[in-house]
Write a protein that holds these residues in place. Structure first.
Motif, PDB file in Angstrom:
ATOM      1  N   GLU A  18      -0.544  51.321  27.021  1.00 40.21           N
ATOM      2  CA  GLU A  18      -0.854  50.026  27.257  1.00 40.21           C
ATOM      3  C   GLU A  18      -0.664  49.146  28.495  1.00 40.21           C
ATOM      4  OE1 GLU A  18       0.448  48.042  23.687  1.00 40.21           O
ATOM      5  OE2 GLU A  18      -1.384  48.908  22.351  1.00 40.21           O
ATOM      6  N   GLY A  19       0.267  50.111  29.307  1.00 44.05           N
ATOM      7  CA  GLY A  19       0.785  49.355  30.586  1.00 44.05           C
ATOM      8  C   GLY A  19       2.082  48.318  30.287  1.00 44.05           C
ATOM      9  N   ASP A  24       7.155  53.107  30.743  1.00 43.05           N
ATOM     10  CA  ASP A  24       7.608  54.247  31.680  1.00 43.05           C
ATOM     11  C   ASP A  24       9.136  54.137  31.655  1.00 43.05           C
ATOM     12  OD1 ASP A  24       7.888  51.886  33.414  1.00 43.05           O
ATOM     13  OD2 ASP A  24       7.525  52.957  35.041  1.00 43.05           O
ATOM     14  N   LYS A 108       3.515  41.861  27.039  1.00 36.98           N
ATOM     15  CA  LYS A 108       3.818  43.105  27.162  1.00 36.98           C
ATOM     16  C   LYS A 108       5.077  43.371  28.034  1.00 36.98           C
ATOM     17  CE  LYS A 108      -0.744  44.740  26.602  1.00 36.98           C
ATOM     18  NZ  LYS A 108      -2.063  45.573  27.350  1.00 36.98           N
TER      19      LYS A 108
END
Length: 113
Positions: A18-19, A24, A108
């Motif tokens: 989903e970014g 990461d 996010k």
């Protein structure tokens, strides 16, 4: 003793897809935890079937990332970061909870309230 769960790894995978701002980085930390524990590869469930459990509370060597420092300041009961000269490591007190809390950040993770 608590161990890292498959749900935690799935949550990280979803964050990356989903970014999410921390996806990461958490994926990298989990990879370093796996590398420190074993030469075997695979998901948490696959490693568990091989008799390898990943500790939920652990000290792990990492490359410095400013986001790690930010999390250590925001959530000192879940993670601590040390970055100076040749010392680069994280003290993770509850990786499962850290991933859950970070995955639920609004926007996010790109903006904190």
């Amino acid at each position: 003793m608590e161990y890292i769960t498959q749900a935690t790894e799935d949550r990280i995978r979803k964050m990356v897809k989903e970014g999410h701002a921390y996806g990461d980085m958490l994926k990298y930390i989990l990879r370093k935890i796996k590398e420190q524990a074993t030469y075997e590869e695979g998901t948490v469930t696959q490693l568990k079937k091989k008799g390898i459990r990943l500790d939920n509370s652990i000290q792990v060597s990492v490359y410095e990332d400013a986001r790690m420092n930010g999390l250590a300041v925001r959530y000192p009961d879940l993670i601590g970061a040390v970055f100076c000269r040749d010392l680069h490591y994280l003290n993770i007190y509850d990786f499962n909870k850290l991933v859950k809390v970070v995955s639920e950040l609004p926007w996010k993770g790109y903006r904190w309230e």
